[in-house]
Design a protein around this motif. Structure first.
Motif, PDB file in Angstrom:
ATOM      1  N   ASP A  78       0.825  -1.207   0.000  1.00 11.80           N
ATOM      2  CA  ASP A  78       0.000   0.000   0.000  1.00 11.80           C
ATOM      3  C   ASP A  78       0.860   1.258   0.000  1.00 11.80           C
ATOM      4  N   LYS A  79       1.933   1.247   0.763  1.00 12.05           N
ATOM      5  CA  LYS A  79       2.825   2.413   0.822  1.00 12.05           C
ATOM      6  C   LYS A  79       3.571   2.587  -0.495  1.00 12.05           C
ATOM      7  N   ILE A  80       3.939   1.474  -1.112  1.00 14.94           N
ATOM      8  CA  ILE A  80       4.605   1.559  -2.417  1.00 14.94           C
ATOM      9  C   ILE A  80       3.635   2.101  -3.460  1.00 14.94           C
ATOM     10  N   ALA A  81       2.360   1.694  -3.363  1.00 14.64           N
ATOM     11  CA  ALA A  81       1.346   2.215  -4.288  1.00 14.64           C
ATOM     12  C   ALA A  81       1.216   3.732  -4.150  1.00 14.64           C
ATOM     13  N   ASP A  82       1.273   4.241  -2.915  1.00 13.34           N
ATOM     14  CA  ASP A  82       1.227   5.691  -2.696  1.00 13.34           C
ATOM     15  C   ASP A  82       2.363   6.391  -3.426  1.00 13.34           C
ATOM     16  N   ILE A  83       3.550   5.820  -3.302  1.00 14.25           N
ATOM     17  CA  ILE A  83       4.738   6.421  -3.921  1.00 14.25           C
ATOM     18  C   ILE A  83       4.617   6.394  -5.443  1.00 14.25           C
ATOM     19  N   CYS A  84       4.182   5.280  -5.990  1.00 10.63           N
ATOM     20  CA  CYS A  84       4.070   5.167  -7.446  1.00 10.63           C
ATOM     21  C   CYS A  84       3.017   6.118  -7.994  1.00 10.63           C
ATOM     22  N   GLU A  85       1.933   6.288  -7.273  1.00  5.27           N
ATOM     23  CA  GLU A  85       0.910   7.240  -7.710  1.00  5.27           C
ATOM     24  C   GLU A  85       1.446   8.672  -7.679  1.00  5.27           C
ATOM     25  N   LYS A  86       2.171   8.993  -6.640  1.00  7.10           N
ATOM     26  CA  LYS A  86       2.705  10.353  -6.511  1.00  7.10           C
ATOM     27  C   LYS A  86       3.656  10.693  -7.646  1.00  7.10           C
ATOM     28  N   TYR A  87       4.515   9.748  -8.005  1.00 11.16           N
ATOM     29  CA  TYR A  87       5.535  10.030  -9.011  1.00 11.16           C
ATOM     30  C   TYR A  87       5.172   9.483 -10.391  1.00 11.16           C
ATOM     31  N   GLN A  88       3.934   9.014 -10.547  1.00 14.64           N
ATOM     32  CA  GLN A  88       3.427   8.518 -11.828  1.00 14.64           C
ATOM     33  C   GLN A  88       4.329   7.423 -12.397  1.00 14.64           C
ATOM     34  N   MET A  89       4.606   6.444 -11.550  1.00 20.07           N
ATOM     35  CA  MET A  89       5.436   5.310 -11.935  1.00 20.07           C
ATOM     36  C   MET A  89       4.571   4.052 -12.058  1.00 20.07           C
ATOM     37  N   TRP A  90       5.077   3.091 -12.796  1.00 20.06           N
ATOM     38  CA  TRP A  90       4.399   1.800 -12.918  1.00 20.06           C
ATOM     39  C   TRP A  90       4.706   0.971 -11.668  1.00 20.06           C
ATOM     40  N   PHE A  91       3.666   0.374 -11.098  1.00 18.81           N
ATOM     41  CA  PHE A  91       3.798  -0.447  -9.905  1.00 18.81           C
ATOM     42  C   PHE A  91       3.515  -1.902 -10.281  1.00 18.81           C
ATOM     43  N   HIS A  92       4.552  -2.718 -10.247  1.00 21.84           N
ATOM     44  CA  HIS A  92       4.422  -4.145 -10.583  1.00 21.84           C
ATOM     45  C   HIS A  92       4.663  -4.988  -9.339  1.00 21.84           C
ATOM     46  N   ILE A  93       3.854  -6.032  -9.152  1.00 30.48           N
ATOM     47  CA  ILE A  93       4.006  -6.934  -8.020  1.00 30.48           C
ATOM     48  C   ILE A  93       4.273  -8.346  -8.513  1.00 30.48           C
ATOM     49  N   ASP A  94       5.365  -8.918  -8.064  1.00 33.02           N
ATOM     50  CA  ASP A  94       5.623 -10.337  -8.300  1.00 33.02           C
ATOM     51  C   ASP A  94       5.045 -11.099  -7.108  1.00 33.02           C
ATOM     52  N   ALA A  95       3.846 -11.643  -7.304  1.00 38.24           N
ATOM     53  CA  ALA A  95       3.176 -12.423  -6.269  1.00 38.24           C
ATOM     54  C   ALA A  95       3.072 -13.877  -6.707  1.00 38.24           C
TER      55      ALA A  95
END
Length: 485
Positions: free
Chosen positions: A252-269
């Motif tokens: 969730d915190k990484i998602a906040d950061i990616c939204e702020k800086y308009q970055m792609w958020f990928h999760i290896d689950a």
């Protein structure tokens, strides 16, 4: 005509008659049933030779089916890691549902081409139905889509390529682009970066905290510094269930950061994703639904046989733009409403993979899958506490179903090297090892749907016996073992 008739007679050997099919099916079914029934008492790891197999040559004449089955039984399925066993607790065990095997036989026998809907609308619908269900499990919107792949490696490759294509990364700007991950990221991510040319980008290994999770404070600081230097922060790769320890990055915190800086958020689950189905585990994956792409492996924690991965992308148009191509000879197949799997990844010809997931899920229902996942979480915590109470040094409490432990007071890892060798020589249960911050740790991965309490207790018994053996051979340890005077 005579030559054609002669060739036809020989070629028809590829189509066994009903009596021969019945004979082969009977022997195959007996073999499989004996194998599955013997799993509870079969070792997790067995040494042996494969000399007869190595000496075999493909010849003009065929060999008896019984001979081939004997080679398979004695030199393939009886040597090495017993991947289908509940005693396989090393690496991240794969599944092996019998009902999935039935689905694979059905899929292979009817041999539907599952790459385009024009060829087999039903086969494509089954695959896409599974993708829609998986997207709902993650929490993605209806606009999401994905691809059923051979595993997490190809699934991650598709996602990484989608990132590259979506942002137009090429030779002119790749060296300014920045990609962030941790030391715990799976090595298939590095392979995907090499295959897509993104290895030429700036690659940042973000430190992990004391729980082996990405340190988001350092991530945020690094992104700010990179922006200040005129670089282009592009992608954050988080892991939901690392291979080493099962840690889940703070999604969730990484998602906040990616939204702020308009970055792609990928999760290896690939390993951990399906634990979101387990009761009480949902909060551990908070933020997964906010990612741009996610990879999960049904052949891990959905217990499907090997060769089952999935990539999901929040915006299906991004996935299609990265993979869809037209060909003149395929013009008859175009114009249908269904999304073709061939337009969602690199494969054109492909196995009818959806059936191996669709059949067990509809046959058994979700309840036993959820119960098995929750059971694995509880068994791993049970193992962790028992190992700790038996005098082992243990890592952090497990996020999921991987626990690490070691013989303590071993600064040069010599005792633990002997320990893992002894465990492998024993072989009753298969465990693996890893190195974290220069310490050698033994891993217990509770993932197989066939692993239950009796297998965990057997593992603990084997571990204690071999620990005592190693310590007695190397001189008495100064460490007090729990329960000793």
């Amino acid at each position: 005509m005579k030559k054609i008739q002669e060739l036809e007679k020989i070629a028809r050997q590829l189509e066994p008659d009903m009596e021969t099919r019945h004979h082969i099916s009977r022997d195959t079914n007996t073999y499989i049933n004996n194998f599955v029934d013997s799993l509870p008492v079969s070792p997790g790891y067995t040494t042996g030779n494969i000399n007869r197999l190595k000496s075999m040559k493909v010849g003009e004449e065929g060999k008896p089916f019984e001979q081939l089955l004997d080679i398979l039984g004695n030199e393939v399925d009886a040597v090495g890691i017993n991947s289908a066993s509940g005693r396989h607790m090393g690496y991240i065990p794969g599944g092996g549902l019998w009902t999935s095997a039935v689905a694979d036989m059905l899929a292979a026998a009817v041999n539907r081409y599952a790459g385009i809907a024009y060829s087999s609308p039903g086969a494509v619908e089954i695959g896409n139905q599974m993708i829609r269900w998986l997207a709902s499990v993650v929490g993605y919107p209806e606009a999401a889509h994905g691809n059923l792949t051979s595993g997490g490696s190809v699934a991650n490759l598709i996602a990484i390529k989608a990132v590259r294509d979506h942002y137009g990364i090429n030779a002119s700007n790749v060296e300014r682009s920045v990609i962030y991950f941790t030391e715990q990221v799976h090595h298939c991510i590095h392979k995907a970066l090499h295959m897509t040319g993104l290895y030429e980008a700036v690659l940042r290994s973000v430190p992990v905290d004391e729980n082996y999770r990405m340190d988001v404070k350092i991530l945020r600081k690094q992104i700010e510094e990179d922006r200040h230097m005129g670089l282009n922060p592009l992608l954050v790769v988080a892991t939901a269930g690392t291979t080493d320890t099962g840690a889940i990055d703070p999604l969730d915190k990484i998602a906040d950061i990616c939204e702020k800086y308009q970055m792609w958020f990928h999760i290896d689950a690939a390993y951990g994703g399906f634990f979101v189905l387990a009761e009480g585990a949902e909060n551990r994956f908070k933020g997964m639904e906010r990612s741009d792409s996610v990879v999960m492996d049904p052949h891990k924690t959905l217990f499907i046989p090997y060769g089952s991965g999935v990539v999901l992308v929040r915006d299906r148009n991004t996935l299609l733009a990265s993979n869809s191509h037209k060909a003149a000879y395929m013009k008859d197949a175009y114009g249908l409403d269904e999304i073709d799997p061939a337009d969602c990844g690199p494969e054109l010809s492909r196995h009818f993979r959806g059936l191996r997931m669709w059949l067990p899920l509809h046959l058994h229902g979700l309840a036993p899958f959820k119960a098995a996942l929750e059971e694995k979480l509880m068994l791993c915590r049970y193992f962790y506490e028992k190992a700790r109470d038996s005098g082992f040094e243990t890592g952090k409490a497990p996020d999921l179903s991987v626990a690490v432990f070691r013989i303590p007071d071993d600064p040069d890892n010599s005792r633990n090297k002997k320990f893992i060798r002894a465990l492998h020589e024993d072989g009753r249960v298969f465990l693996s090892s890893t190195t974290i911050r220069e310490k050698l740790w033994i891993r217990c991965a509770v993932v197989s749907f066939r692993t239950h309490l009796q297998e965990i207790d057997l593992a603990l018994e084997m571990i204690k016996e071999n620990r005592d053996k190693v310590l007695s051979e190397g001189g008495r340890s100064s460490v007090r073992i729990a329960g000793e005077n």
